[in-house]
Scaffold this active site. Structure first.
Site, short mmCIF file in Angstrom:
data_model
loop_
_atom_site.label_atom_id
_atom_site.label_comp_id
_atom_site.label_asym_id
_atom_site.label_seq_id
_atom_site.Cartn_x
_atom_site.Cartn_y
_atom_site.Cartn_z
N ARG A 15 0.83 -1.20 0.00
CA ARG A 15 0.00 0.00 0.00
C ARG A 15 0.87 1.27 0.00
O ARG A 15 2.07 1.21 0.26
CB ARG A 15 -0.91 0.02 1.24
CG ARG A 15 -2.00 -1.03 1.22
CD ARG A 15 -2.74 -1.11 2.54
NE ARG A 15 -1.93 -1.73 3.59
CZ ARG A 15 -2.35 -1.94 4.84
NH1 ARG A 15 -3.56 -1.56 5.19
NH2 ARG A 15 -1.55 -2.51 5.72
N LYS A 74 1.89 1.72 7.39
CA LYS A 74 2.19 0.88 8.56
C LYS A 74 3.19 1.57 9.48
O LYS A 74 3.88 2.51 9.10
CB LYS A 74 2.73 -0.48 8.13
CG LYS A 74 1.69 -1.37 7.47
CD LYS A 74 0.48 -1.62 8.36
CE LYS A 74 0.77 -2.49 9.55
NZ LYS A 74 -0.41 -2.70 10.43
N TYR A 93 -0.83 4.27 10.64
CA TYR A 93 -1.24 3.25 11.61
C TYR A 93 -0.04 2.98 12.52
O TYR A 93 1.08 2.78 12.05
CB TYR A 93 -1.63 1.94 10.91
CG TYR A 93 -2.96 1.99 10.20
CD1 TYR A 93 -4.14 2.19 10.90
CD2 TYR A 93 -3.03 1.83 8.82
CE1 TYR A 93 -5.36 2.24 10.24
CE2 TYR A 93 -4.25 1.88 8.15
CZ TYR A 93 -5.41 2.09 8.87
OH TYR A 93 -6.61 2.14 8.23
N HIS A 95 -0.55 1.26 16.18
CA HIS A 95 -0.82 0.11 17.06
C HIS A 95 0.22 0.03 18.19
O HIS A 95 0.84 -1.00 18.42
CB HIS A 95 -0.83 -1.19 16.24
CG HIS A 95 -1.87 -1.20 15.16
ND1 HIS A 95 -3.22 -1.29 15.43
CD2 HIS A 95 -1.76 -1.11 13.81
CE1 HIS A 95 -3.90 -1.27 14.28
NE2 HIS A 95 -3.04 -1.15 13.28
N GLU A 117 -5.65 4.52 13.63
CA GLU A 117 -6.56 3.53 14.24
C GLU A 117 -7.26 4.00 15.50
O GLU A 117 -8.24 3.39 15.93
CB GLU A 117 -5.82 2.21 14.52
CG GLU A 117 -4.88 2.22 15.71
CD GLU A 117 -3.49 2.74 15.38
OE1 GLU A 117 -2.64 2.71 16.28
OE2 GLU A 117 -3.27 3.17 14.23
N ASP A 269 -2.16 -7.47 15.11
CA ASP A 269 -1.40 -6.22 15.16
C ASP A 269 -1.63 -5.47 16.47
O ASP A 269 -0.92 -4.50 16.77
CB ASP A 269 -1.71 -5.32 13.96
CG ASP A 269 -3.18 -5.03 13.76
OD1 ASP A 269 -3.99 -5.42 14.63
OD2 ASP A 269 -3.53 -4.40 12.75
#
Length: 367
Positions: A15, A74, A93, A95, A117, A269
């Site tokens: 992506r 990511k 993102y 996490h 997120e 994740d």
């Protein structure tokens, strides 16, 4: 503001955080966009398209990271920590509840870390996470169906069965966006589907949504144990925004599963909601066998459908990226108050309470 878009380096992460139409909008609002060469290639967007939209194509990764705001898909990997610095805005993102070393590095370097997120609207919905949850939920069933094939050490079971042969049983732990989207595909393929959730209200909504075609169960230890034991495909779909996922499925439950059943833990994740998911796998080596059960633990499931995922992600992030770049953080927060829930780290402090709790660190309110 100068916005940098580096090429993703996570295993098979295809992506990209921006598309040409976003570049055009950002540039028209007085911003500069620097895209690392070939960053969008595996999502179907080439350098010429980005350049035509007004972006500067850069070969040097460090120069991309030198921009005021960096947008990724990511979380940064250890080899990217060298680019962290004070006053950098990182929008991606993250996490962080499952990433102690990354959290430490972001704090130490006083990066303003804004996580897709955890951005939450007043109704509790997560608009920047939802599109990826939809994709991951739908893909979890495709993935599970594939690994149930005998070719991949599965049981040799066709998910939907055929006339005269019973369909497979798909057990889904969690009735949120991931769980519902998994159920849509599993039902469409003809499987027998069970969904467990802690909310009776949510289970009623799911029952209405699927017109009784899904078996709904309250998530308590006995029901989870029985539903896991009966599963040919078990899907972990538990999410607590910003927090580490609770381990709902214990190792003893996995031991009771039928040999060569399959587990797909979409919550990996965030640490995973299944106790035997004790390591993250990659698209290159996606599964491992434990207690004779196939475990799939890839943390970037949507990365394998990069074109769809990139378009879905940027549909959601574009408005916030434009406000952050054009207005700056303080004015963007006035326009979009929900952005405050996305700020995880600022000025060396943890701003999100769930992340502070996950790491047993001090929570500091954003000001």
């Amino acid at each position: 503001m100068r916005i940098g878009i580096p090429r993703e380096i996570k295993n098979n992460e295809k992506r990209v955080a921006i598309i040409p139409s976003m570049v055009e909008e950002l540039v028209s609002n007085g911003n500069e966009v620097c895209v690392e060469t070939k960053a969008g290639e595996q999502s179907g967007f080439n350098d010429i398209e980005f350049e035509s939209a007004g972006a500067e194509i850069i070969k040097d990764t460090k120069k991309v990271w030198d921009c005021e705001m960096v947008m990724k898909v990511k979380e940064p990997l250890p080899e990217e920590y060298q680019y962290f610095r004070e006053n950098l805005i990182l929008f991606t993102y993250l996490h962080l509840a499952a990433e102690p070393s990354l959290t430490d590095e972001l704090q130490k370097n006083k990066v303003t870390a804004i996580a897709y997120e955890t951005l939450a609207l007043k109704d509790g919905s997560l608009p920047l996470l939802t599109p990826m949850s939809e994709i991951a939920g739908r893909m979890s069933v495709q993935i599970g169906a594939r690994f149930l094939e005998g070719t991949f050490d599965g049981k040799g079971v066709l998910l939907g069965g055929i006339p005269g042969v019973a369909p497979a049983t798909v057990t889904i732990i969690g009735g949120g966006v991931v769980g519902v989207n998994a159920a849509k595909i599993a039902i469409g393929l003809g499987a027998h589907v069970k969904i467990l959730d802690v909310s009776a209200k949510r289970l009623r909504e799911i029952d209405d949504q699927f017109n009784g075609r899904v078996e709904t169960l309250m998530s308590n230890p006995q029901n989870v144990s029985n539903a896991v034991a009966s599963a040919d495909l078990l899907i972990g779909a538990v999410l607590i925004a910003g927090a580490k996922a609770p381990q709902i499925v214990k190792e003893s439950m996995v031991k009771a599963m039928k040999a060569n059943s399959v587990i797909v833990d979409v919550a990996v994740d965030q640490g995973g909601c299944i106790e035997t998911i004790d390591k993250i796998t990659t698209h290159e080596n996606p599964v491992y066998l434990k207690h004779e059960v196939v475990h799939y633990a890839v943390a970037n499931i949507p990365g394998s459908v990069s074109r769809t995922a990139t378009l879905a992600l940027t549909n959601a992030t574009a408005i916030y990226a434009n406000s952050l770049a054009t207005l700056g953080i303080e004015k963007a927060l006035i326009k979009h108050p929900e952005l405050q829930s996305a700020i995880n780290i600022h000025d060396g402090n943890i701003i999100h309470p769930a992340i502070a709790e996950a790491h047993k660190k001090e929570f500091v309110s954003f000001s």
